[in-house]
Design an enzyme around this catalytic site. Sequence first.
Site, PDB file in Angstrom:
ATOM      1  N   HIS A   1       6.460  -2.754   7.561  1.00 51.04           N
ATOM      2  CA  HIS A   1       5.561  -3.137   6.463  1.00 51.04           C
ATOM      3  C   HIS A   1       6.252  -3.124   5.109  1.00 51.04           C
ATOM      4  O   HIS A   1       7.324  -2.522   4.945  1.00 51.04           O
ATOM      5  CB  HIS A   1       4.362  -2.178   6.407  1.00 51.04           C
ATOM      6  CG  HIS A   1       3.292  -2.484   7.413  1.00 51.04           C
ATOM      7  ND1 HIS A   1       3.369  -2.072   8.721  1.00 51.04           N
ATOM      8  CD2 HIS A   1       2.117  -3.177   7.293  1.00 51.04           C
ATOM      9  CE1 HIS A   1       2.293  -2.486   9.374  1.00 51.04           C
ATOM     10  NE2 HIS A   1       1.522  -3.165   8.526  1.00 51.04           N
TER      11      HIS A   1
ATOM     12  N   LYS B   1       2.904   0.313   1.014  1.00 47.98           N
ATOM     13  CA  LYS B   1       1.885   0.854   1.917  1.00 47.98           C
ATOM     14  C   LYS B   1       1.883   2.380   1.859  1.00 47.98           C
ATOM     15  O   LYS B   1       2.951   2.997   1.922  1.00 47.98           O
ATOM     16  CB  LYS B   1       2.167   0.359   3.343  1.00 47.98           C
ATOM     17  CG  LYS B   1       1.128   0.754   4.355  1.00 47.98           C
ATOM     18  CD  LYS B   1       1.340  -0.006   5.664  1.00 47.98           C
ATOM     19  CE  LYS B   1       0.371   0.436   6.758  1.00 47.98           C
ATOM     20  NZ  LYS B   1      -1.034   0.335   6.348  1.00 47.98           N
TER      21      LYS B   1
HETATM   22  N1  NAI Z   1      -7.530  -4.345   8.637  1.00 50.15           N
HETATM   23  C1  NAI Z   1      -6.602  -5.191   8.165  1.00 50.15           C
HETATM   24  O1  NAI Z   1      -6.430  -6.320   8.677  1.00 50.15           O
HETATM   25  C2  NAI Z   1      -5.786  -4.774   6.997  1.00 50.15           C
HETATM   26  C3  NAI Z   1      -5.932  -3.513   6.497  1.00 50.15           C
HETATM   27  N2  NAI Z   1      -5.231  -3.134   5.392  1.00 50.15           N
HETATM   28  C4  NAI Z   1      -5.543  -1.814   4.892  1.00 50.15           C
HETATM   29  O2  NAI Z   1      -6.427  -1.983   3.782  1.00 50.15           O
HETATM   30  C5  NAI Z   1      -6.258  -0.908   2.869  1.00 50.15           C
HETATM   31  C6  NAI Z   1      -6.002  -1.460   1.477  1.00 50.15           C
HETATM   32  O3  NAI Z   1      -4.748  -2.102   1.447  1.00 50.15           O
HETATM   33  P1  NAI Z   1      -4.230  -2.783   0.121  1.00 50.15           P
HETATM   34  O4  NAI Z   1      -5.248  -3.730  -0.411  1.00 50.15           O
HETATM   35  O5  NAI Z   1      -2.860  -3.276   0.412  1.00 50.15           O
HETATM   36  O6  NAI Z   1      -4.155  -1.519  -0.859  1.00 50.15           O
HETATM   37  P2  NAI Z   1      -4.192  -1.506  -2.465  1.00 50.15           P
HETATM   38  O7  NAI Z   1      -3.635  -0.193  -2.860  1.00 50.15           O
HETATM   39  O8  NAI Z   1      -3.595  -2.750  -3.010  1.00 50.15           O
HETATM   40  O9  NAI Z   1      -5.757  -1.566  -2.802  1.00 50.15           O
HETATM   41  C7  NAI Z   1      -6.632  -0.494  -2.669  1.00 50.15           C
HETATM   42  C8  NAI Z   1      -7.683  -0.649  -3.752  1.00 50.15           C
HETATM   43  O10 NAI Z   1      -8.699   0.323  -3.520  1.00 50.15           O
HETATM   44  C9  NAI Z   1      -9.055   0.870  -4.779  1.00 50.15           C
HETATM   45  N3  NAI Z   1      -9.687   2.158  -4.581  1.00 50.15           N
HETATM   46  C10 NAI Z   1      -9.105   3.368  -4.387  1.00 50.15           C
HETATM   47  N4  NAI Z   1     -10.030   4.316  -4.237  1.00 50.15           N
HETATM   48  C11 NAI Z   1     -11.236   3.698  -4.326  1.00 50.15           C
HETATM   49  C12 NAI Z   1     -12.568   4.151  -4.248  1.00 50.15           C
HETATM   50  N5  NAI Z   1     -12.871   5.437  -4.032  1.00 50.15           N
HETATM   51  N6  NAI Z   1     -13.569   3.237  -4.385  1.00 50.15           N
HETATM   52  C13 NAI Z   1     -13.294   1.929  -4.596  1.00 50.15           C
HETATM   53  N7  NAI Z   1     -12.036   1.451  -4.681  1.00 50.15           N
HETATM   54  C14 NAI Z   1     -11.018   2.322  -4.547  1.00 50.15           C
HETATM   55  C15 NAI Z   1      -7.746   0.934  -5.558  1.00 50.15           C
HETATM   56  O11 NAI Z   1      -7.966   1.062  -6.952  1.00 50.15           O
HETATM   57  C16 NAI Z   1      -7.124  -0.396  -5.187  1.00 50.15           C
HETATM   58  O12 NAI Z   1      -7.543  -1.432  -6.053  1.00 50.15           O
HETATM   59  C17 NAI Z   1      -5.123  -0.051   3.444  1.00 50.15           C
HETATM   60  O13 NAI Z   1      -5.664   1.006   4.197  1.00 50.15           O
HETATM   61  C18 NAI Z   1      -4.389  -1.026   4.350  1.00 50.15           C
HETATM   62  O14 NAI Z   1      -3.668  -0.399   5.365  1.00 50.15           O
HETATM   63  C19 NAI Z   1      -4.367  -3.984   4.768  1.00 50.15           C
HETATM   64  C20 NAI Z   1      -4.148  -5.227   5.260  1.00 50.15           C
HETATM   65  C21 NAI Z   1      -4.857  -5.741   6.411  1.00 50.15           C
HETATM   66  O1  LIG Z   2      -1.242  -1.929   4.551  1.00 54.05           O
HETATM   67  C1  LIG Z   2      -1.079  -3.056   5.081  1.00 54.05           C
HETATM   68  O2  LIG Z   2      -0.463  -3.983   4.515  1.00 54.05           O
HETATM   69  C2  LIG Z   2      -1.645  -3.285   6.406  1.00 54.05           C
HETATM   70  N1  LIG Z   2      -2.406  -2.365   6.917  1.00 54.05           N
HETATM   71  C3  LIG Z   2      -3.046  -2.417   8.190  1.00 54.05           C
HETATM   72  C4  LIG Z   2      -2.466  -1.360   9.113  1.00 54.05           C
HETATM   73  O3  LIG Z   2      -2.098  -0.275   8.642  1.00 54.05           O
HETATM   74  O4  LIG Z   2      -2.407  -1.607  10.314  1.00 54.05           O
HETATM   75  C5  LIG Z   2      -3.046  -3.802   8.779  1.00 54.05           C
HETATM   76  C6  LIG Z   2      -1.794  -4.570   8.545  1.00 54.05           C
HETATM   77  O5  LIG Z   2      -0.789  -4.007   9.318  1.00 54.05           O
HETATM   78  C7  LIG Z   2      -1.420  -4.580   7.081  1.00 54.05           C
END
Ligand code: NAI
Ligand SMILES: O=C(O)C1=N[C@H](C(=O)O)C[C@H](O)C1
Length: 251
Positions: free
Chosen positions: A136, A140
């Site tokens: 990744h 992350k």
């Molecule tokens: N299920 C999927 O397909 C995917 C899951 N993810 C996951 O999604 C999550 C977010 O990833 P990113 O967007 O890259 O992270 P990021 O760090 O860019 O965004 C997180 C956002 O949440 C906000 N935040 C933090 N605490 C909060 C709260 N209590 N209430 C509301 N907002 C809050 C932050 O200020 C930030 O804007 C991670 O856990 C990541 O692993 C990421 C990509 C794909």
């Molecule tokens: O943080 C990310 O970027 C992603 N988070 C998810 C994970 O932890 O599996 C999904 C994807 O891999 C991207």
Amino acid sequence: MIRVSVVGAKGRMGGHVVEAVRGAADMELALALDAGDDLTLISPENTDVVVEFTVPSASLGNVLALVAQGVDVVVGTTGWTEERLEQVRQAIAAGPRPGGQKVFVAPNFAISAVLADHFAVQAAKYFESAEVIEMHHPDKVDAPSGTALHTARAIAAARRAAGMGPMPDATQTDGGSRGQVVDGVHVHAVRLRGLNAHEEVLLGNAGEQLVIRADSFDRGSFMPGVLLAVRRLAADAPAGLTVGLDSFLDL
Ligand SMILES: NC(=O)C1=CN([C@@H]2O[C@H](COP(=O)(O)OP(=O)(O)OC[C@H]3O[C@@H](n4cnc5c(N)ncnc54)[C@H](O)[C@@H]3O)[C@@H](O)[C@H]2O)C=CC1
Ligand SMILES: O=C(O)C1=N[C@H](C(=O)O)C[C@H](O)C1
């Protein structure tokens, strides 16, 4: 129109979700909230489905609050364990819409990752060894990825169901290079500038190897899955907690 609110809207994923909702002909953006905003602004009066992409330390609390407010939730944030999922089930049962409330949690919304996971589970019982490598972007915050944890647990379950024992491994000294052991499956995490989200499942027998690899090069790859989940929650998804996008695919 499906009214969608986004929590974590200023984040990498949340920003993409806001744009995807704005671009969907059958959806309208209700509220876009981030850290410090008042979640109680979200209610069934203004929102049909909330999409939650925040941080593992905040997600459970957000989901429990949203369930108590009676709105359906699509969750992409990582950090889910069986214990946390059980808390969500109990919150739904104790909430304002016990027979109708829907919460959907997906470790990964990209079709490539969902299929890689599906194929790895199918293949697991045919191979003596299996290990997972996830790679990744270095921004992350959690390791290993939620997807890798999900894949490893599912491979382990498939091996157990097939009556297989532990994998061969003569390692006697390990400074950490053998990775995290998840239900007996070794999981390795790489963080590298330039990467987005990638996973390889290595399956081995004497004299042969199967490699199943999924590459998500751009966060846009997650959006069709997110919009599918929103549509299914707004329509015919079953009440209660559902985990995994495979539940909404004809696999
Ligand atoms: N299920 C999927 O397909 C995917 C899951 N993810 C996951 O999604 C999550 C977010 O990833 P990113 O967007 O890259 O992270 P990021 O760090 O860019 O965004 C997180 C956002 O949440 C906000 N935040 C933090 N605490 C909060 C709260 N209590 N209430 C509301 N907002 C809050 C932050 O200020 C930030 O804007 C991670 O856990 C990541 O692993 C990421 C990509 C794909
Ligand atoms: O943080 C990310 O970027 C992603 N988070 C998810 C994970 O932890 O599996 C999904 C994807 O891999 C991207």
